[in-house]
Design a protein around this motif. Structure first.
Motif, mmCIF file in Angstrom:
data_model
loop_
_atom_site.group_PDB
_atom_site.id
_atom_site.type_symbol
_atom_site.label_atom_id
_atom_site.label_comp_id
_atom_site.label_asym_id
_atom_site.label_seq_id
_atom_site.Cartn_x
_atom_site.Cartn_y
_atom_site.Cartn_z
ATOM 1 N N ALA A 18 43.938 36.429 82.047
ATOM 2 C CA ALA A 18 44.861 36.794 80.971
ATOM 3 C C ALA A 18 44.934 35.699 79.918
ATOM 4 O O ALA A 18 44.995 35.963 78.720
ATOM 5 N N ILE A 19 44.908 34.426 80.369
ATOM 6 C CA ILE A 19 45.026 33.316 79.420
ATOM 7 C C ILE A 19 43.794 33.237 78.534
ATOM 8 O O ILE A 19 43.896 33.050 77.318
ATOM 9 N N ILE A 20 42.605 33.384 79.137
ATOM 10 C CA ILE A 20 41.390 33.316 78.323
ATOM 11 C C ILE A 20 41.414 34.424 77.278
ATOM 12 O O ILE A 20 41.065 34.222 76.119
ATOM 13 N N GLY A 21 41.866 35.599 77.680
ATOM 14 C CA GLY A 21 41.917 36.691 76.711
ATOM 15 C C GLY A 21 42.915 36.431 75.607
ATOM 16 O O GLY A 21 42.682 36.790 74.463
ATOM 17 N N SER A 22 44.019 35.785 75.916
ATOM 18 C CA SER A 22 45.045 35.627 74.894
ATOM 19 C C SER A 22 44.674 34.591 73.865
ATOM 20 O O SER A 22 45.099 34.664 72.725
ATOM 21 N N ILE A 23 43.882 33.571 74.242
ATOM 22 C CA ILE A 23 43.491 32.571 73.249
ATOM 23 C C ILE A 23 42.331 33.105 72.401
ATOM 24 O O ILE A 23 42.094 32.622 71.312
ATOM 25 N N ASP A 24 41.629 34.118 72.893
ATOM 26 C CA ASP A 24 40.624 34.808 72.082
ATOM 27 C C ASP A 24 39.535 33.842 71.622
ATOM 28 O O ASP A 24 39.412 33.523 70.431
ATOM 29 N N ILE A 25 38.758 33.327 72.583
ATOM 30 C CA ILE A 25 37.700 32.394 72.202
ATOM 31 C C ILE A 25 36.413 33.161 71.952
ATOM 32 O O ILE A 25 36.171 34.206 72.525
ATOM 33 N N VAL A 26 35.626 32.619 71.063
ATOM 34 C CA VAL A 26 34.314 33.183 70.754
ATOM 35 C C VAL A 26 33.314 32.053 70.903
ATOM 36 O O VAL A 26 33.426 31.031 70.245
ATOM 37 N N MET A 27 32.353 32.192 71.805
ATOM 38 C CA MET A 27 31.510 31.047 72.112
ATOM 39 C C MET A 27 30.552 30.714 70.989
ATOM 40 O O MET A 27 30.033 29.614 70.921
ATOM 41 N N GLY A 28 30.292 31.635 70.082
ATOM 42 C CA GLY A 28 29.396 31.322 68.974
ATOM 43 C C GLY A 28 29.909 30.175 68.141
ATOM 44 O O GLY A 28 29.139 29.322 67.704
#
Lengths: 399, 194, 176
Positions: A385-395
């Motif tokens: 849930a935390i990873i989704g909420s910070i909304d990271i984009v690896m590019g």
């Protein structure tokens, strides 16, 4: 030390190491977290990045300014016009040129549509990870409409490269503007649909309220930005505090949260979707007439029909295509409010048509240590849930 | 004396040659014999049925790396529904998947991971290289990107584009299905299950 | 506060420790030597008029092709949300053993960018808790963003830097 009883008794630590590896459906890209766990509780989470390193910054040192723009598209690949805008604003600040108002409004329309597209992908994947699979299909239905608009104006669905140094790529036709208006009228009912499914849903509240809390001081110290920073109570949005590209002419609200948990970040982004739609509507209503790029032929290409008659236009066209825009020496940085936070390019120029150093300030890169601090003392299910909420984009993290 | 020695040497060389030739001839016979059994009418038809079943139920492994992954997700959604072509679920575990769609740029740090995931997939398995970066390095010709994923894993279908639209990727899957049907029941398919 | 006012205030508070302060295209820029970085940063963070509580970014630049001393530079960007102003700190570093002290005890957000400085440029960051490669693989040799590191050892088919290309082609190893 094998898996015998004697071996287990001899282990010097009683925590389990779990590797949430680079190829994982919930990590939103290639991102590895090595978690030390005591049962279900995560004691510490160590991030490892670099699996998508593309060397864009070094490649940009060998390409002209307008050749770097398609590379910037591929950095934050969910909202490409935002990176284009950050790069172009910095280059134009070094050049010292004024962008005509119609170009500024068109840039605002493309950027807010990109923000909508990015938030739709965020909602789709975040909800999918937590378990609400229907939202994935619903959000993509609206995103396909945005991608169709992109394709009509620039020819490409995702990596539009529409925003160029000196203005935009080409003018918007009345038909395209009519389609944007139809989309803008269609959208509020859909955002209400998503909120109806999630906002007061007891399962959603249980999984997101109180999870991944970041207080105001911690959020500032760990360099969070964008919706995550605003959810922790900091009222700062670059569109309001340091307006760029005619954002001072628009009337919109900036949501600010209280608790700084996953639920607040969700509410921030859904409200931002509504405000983005409001901005696009205002831009359509007040779109000024005029040129769509700077009329200075040393910066932007002349119109093709003038090439048949005017000698200066021909020479400028030749110079621009072969040597590129000659940007004066200097270094500067212009921050832009992206869907993930503060995006900006630090450009050092040596006076030629090729930038000397290009560095992207990636909001996801700066947010990762803070994100892993949020995972301390949380359950494994909360990590997702935390990873989704910070909304990271690896590019943009690995560049 | 010398004559007898040289005669004995010549005889030994001849006998060795015959032994080698016989070995080759027996191997060739075995090969043809085995091929003859495999390619009989009964097993060719059976092979085609197996190929038909394989092509209509290709389950991709989630290997989305970069921007092409977003178009792969778009392909899996309701507008360009890839489930009607058999790719019903995207399996998270490579052990349950038989198609790996490498979507996105493969960096030097990611290449060993790619190989490990490919090795973990059970036979028969296919690889689609989606996008320009996976096929040939794309617009990134530098120290950090593997210039084409076929330096690491064997690729069956290349789908160009940056990123290829979902309709292009579906066309690539259809081409892969045609390839599976062409190879079904022949030595090519037999090699995959080795 | 505007850029000029920020520079005035900084000069009045830590004037001895900075080399130069100027306003460049509207941004306040301060030049600092590596030894005085920690003191200047702490003062900038804790002074109530300046209150630079937010670290936005840390970048590295290699000025090899421009032939200036010092060769490297580490650039820090700081914001204050309360007063809505910003400052850029430029720290010049030597060519041999470039080293700049850490600011991660003041701003935790400096942890990752400083590791990237070590990885991509080879700066030594004394005081950093976990200094190892972050973006390149662990066993990679060399620091890619330095100007003397080649872009690729493959044949670049089209390049504007023709001299660069011919050197690479001359020194290309037989297989890749």
């Amino acid at each position: 030390m094998g898996v015998t009883e004697q071996g287990l008794l001899e282990r010097d630590k009683d925590t389990m190491t779990l590797n949430m590896g680079p190829s994982h459906p919930s990590t939103h890209g290639v991102f590895r977290i090595i978690m030390e766990m005591d049962g279900e509780v995560v004691l510490s989470a160590k991030p490892e990045i670099g699996f998508l390193h593309t060397g864009i910054e070094k490649t940009s040192e060998n390409k002209r300014y307008d050749h770097v723009i398609p590379m910037t598209d591929r950095l934050d690949y969910l909202a490409p016009p935002m990176n284009n805008l950050a790069f172009c604003l910095t280059t134009e600040k070094l050049l010292g040129c004024e962008i005509p108002p119609r170009a500024q409004y068109l840039r605002v329309i493309m950027c807010e549509l990109a923000r909508l597209g990015s938030h739709l992908v965020w909602l789709a994947t975040h909800a999918l990870d937590i378990g609400a699979m229907t939202i994935f299909l619903y959000c993509w239905r609206e995103r396909e409409m945005i991608l169709d608009l992109n394709e009509e104006i620039s020819g490409v669905r995702m990596m539009t490269s529409y925003i160029r140094v000196g203005g935009v790529m080409k003018d918007a036709t009345p038909e395209w503007l009519g389609k944007v208006r139809k989309f803008v009228d269609y959208l509020p009912a859909k955002i209400d649909e998503y909120e109806l499914l999630l906002t007061n849903n007891p399962i959603w509240l249980d999984r997101t309220r109180g999870v991944g809390v970041m207080t105001r001081e911690e959020a500032i110290n760990w360099s969070l930005s964008g919706p995550a920073l605003r959810a922790s109570g900091v009222d700062f949005d670059f569109r309001k505090k340091r307006p760029y590209s005619s954002y001072e002419n628009f009337d919109f609200d900036v949501p600010v949260g209280k608790n700084g948990d996953v639920y607040d970040r969700y509410l921030m982004r859904v409200e931002e979707m509504r405000q983005s739609r409001r901005i696009v509507e205002q831009a359509l209503n007040h779109l000024p007439d005029g040129p769509y790029k700077v009329q200075d032929n040393k910066i932007s290409l002349p119109e093709r029909d003038t090439l048949h008659t005017s000698m200066e236009a021909l020479i400028h066209h030749f110079k621009l295509v072969s040597e590129g825009v000659n940007v004066p020496e200097g270094e500067t940085y212009v921050p832009v409010e992206g869907p993930r936070g503060e995006v900006g390019f630090y450009i050092v120029s040596d006076g030629s048509g090729v930038p000397y150093r290009v560095k992207l300030r990636a909001p996801s890169f700066m947010a990762i240590p803070g994100m892993c601090k949020m995972m301390d003392r949380s359950f494994v299910a909360d990590v997702v849930a935390i990873i989704g909420s910070i909304d990271i984009v690896m590019g943009e993290v690995d560049r | 004396m010398g004559l007898i020695d040289s005669a004995v040497d010549a005889l030994e060389t001849e006998v060795n040659n015959i032994k080698l030739n016989v070995k080759d001839a027996v191997e060739a016979l075995d090969h043809d014999y085995a091929g003859a059994i495999y390619d009989s009418i009964l097993t060719t038809k059976l092979g085609k049925v197996v190929g038909w079943a394989q092509k209509n139920a290709l389950w991709p492994a989630t290997f989305g790396l970069a921007c092409c992954a977003i178009e792969m997700m778009a392909m899996a959604n309701s507008r360009w529904d890839v489930a009607r072509f058999g790719a019903e679920v995207f399996r998270a575990s490579p052990r349950q998947a038989d198609l790996m769609i490498v979507s996105g740029r493969v960096s030097q740090k990611m290449a060993p991971v790619l190989k490990i995931i490919f090795d973990q997939m059970p036979e028969p398995k296919w690889v689609i290289s989606m996008g320009a970066c996976a096929s040939c390095g794309g617009i990134f010709n530098n120290y950090a990107i593997v210039q084409g994923v076929d330096r690491v894993v064997p690729v069956d279908v290349y789908v160009p584009g940056c990123p290829p639209g979902p309709e292009a990727l579906i066309y690539g899957i259809i081409k892969l299905q045609e390839k599976i049907m062409q190879e079904a029941g022949t030595q090519g398919a037999k090699k995959r299950v080795a | 506060m505007t850029g000029e006012e920020v520079i005035e205030k900084i000069k009045s508070v830590v004037g001895d420790d900075i080399q130069k302060g100027e306003v460049n295209l509207g941004d306040a820029v301060v030049f600092v030597a590596p030894d005085s970085l920690q003191k200047v940063a702490k003062t900038l963070k804790e002074d109530s008029d300046l209150n630079f509580e937010y670290l936005s970014d840390i970048r590295g630049v290699d000025y090899l092709d421009q032939d200036r001393e010092p060769r490297f530079e580490a650039v820090y960007e700081l914001y204050s949300f309360e007063h809505n102003h910003s400052v850029r700190i430029r720290v010049g570093l030597e060519e041999e053993n470039p080293s700049v002290p850490t600011v991660s005890d003041l701003w935790k957000g400096a942890l990752f960018p400083e590791r990237e400085l070590f990885d991509m440029f080879g700066f030594d960051i004394p005081g950093h808790p976990d200094l190892r490669r972050i973006i390149m693989p662990e066993e990679w040799e060399g620091h890619p963003l330095r100007r003397d590191y080649p872009l690729t050892i493959e044949d670049v088919t089209f390049s504007h830097n023709r001299e660069y290309k011919s050197e690479l082609v001359k020194s290309k190893p037989p297989t890749r």
